[in-house]
Design a protein around this motif. Structure first.
Motif, short mmCIF file in Angstrom:
data_model
loop_
_atom_site.label_atom_id
_atom_site.label_comp_id
_atom_site.label_asym_id
_atom_site.label_seq_id
_atom_site.Cartn_x
_atom_site.Cartn_y
_atom_site.Cartn_z
N THR A 257 34.87 -1.60 61.63
CA THR A 257 33.64 -0.80 61.49
C THR A 257 32.81 -0.84 62.76
O THR A 257 32.98 -1.73 63.61
N ASP B 210 28.19 -0.76 58.71
CA ASP B 210 29.30 -1.41 58.01
C ASP B 210 30.14 -0.45 57.18
O ASP B 210 31.23 -0.82 56.73
N HIS B 211 29.67 0.76 56.97
CA HIS B 211 30.44 1.75 56.21
C HIS B 211 30.97 2.87 57.10
O HIS B 211 31.52 3.84 56.59
N THR B 212 30.78 2.74 58.41
CA THR B 212 31.30 3.72 59.35
C THR B 212 32.45 3.07 60.10
O THR B 212 32.25 2.13 60.87
N THR B 213 33.66 3.56 59.86
CA THR B 213 34.84 2.98 60.49
C THR B 213 35.14 3.68 61.81
O THR B 213 34.63 4.78 62.09
#
Length: 139
Positions: free
Chosen positions: A75, A116-119
């Motif tokens: 992430t 944390d939710h963007t890879t």
């Protein structure tokens, strides 16, 4: 919280590696030239990323760097924490008045959630979009 060039350029390195995933190692020179960045500066950033286990180095004439894991598993938050340290908005938050403390905590948590939710996969696929229209209307 301010993201410095370390964090921004580090993300650039990682996005480029994600775009080239499965095509063999990518040199820092290639990344620097493609993004008009200093190769010397990128060399300083790759060491902590390698030490954190986010990238692997490949030696040899056709060497360079590859991601240590799939782009879907790394992430933006992983990269930013390695290069910038913990994600904090306000120092000494414990001494703040309760309403303000709650605000700073909510803002910090929102930033953490986005990072944390963007890879890397999300970022790499987004940077490959060639469509420049900002809006899409369906009737």
């Amino acid at each position: 919280m301010r993201i410095s060039t370390k964090g921004r350029y580090g993300l650039t390195i990682m996005i480029e590696l994600a775009k080239n995933q499965g095509e063999g190692p990518t040199s820092l020179k290639t990344i620097a030239q493609a993004n008009n960045l200093s190769e010397h500066y990128l060399e300083q950033l790759i060491a902590p990323l390698r030490n954190a286990g986010l990238v692997k180095s490949i030696r040899g004439a056709y060497g360079g760097y590859i991601l240590a894991d799939a782009p879907t598993k790394i992430t933006a938050g992983d990269v930013i924490r390695v290069l910038e340290g913990p994600i904090t908005l306000v120092e000494g938050i414990e001494e703040e008045e309760p309403a303000q403390r709650e605000l700073w905590i909510r803002i910090r948590d929102a930033i953490k959630s986005v990072l944390d939710h963007t890879t890397l996969e999300d970022l790499a696929s987004h940077s490959n979009d060639t469509e420049t229209d900002g809006y899409m209307f369906y009737i």
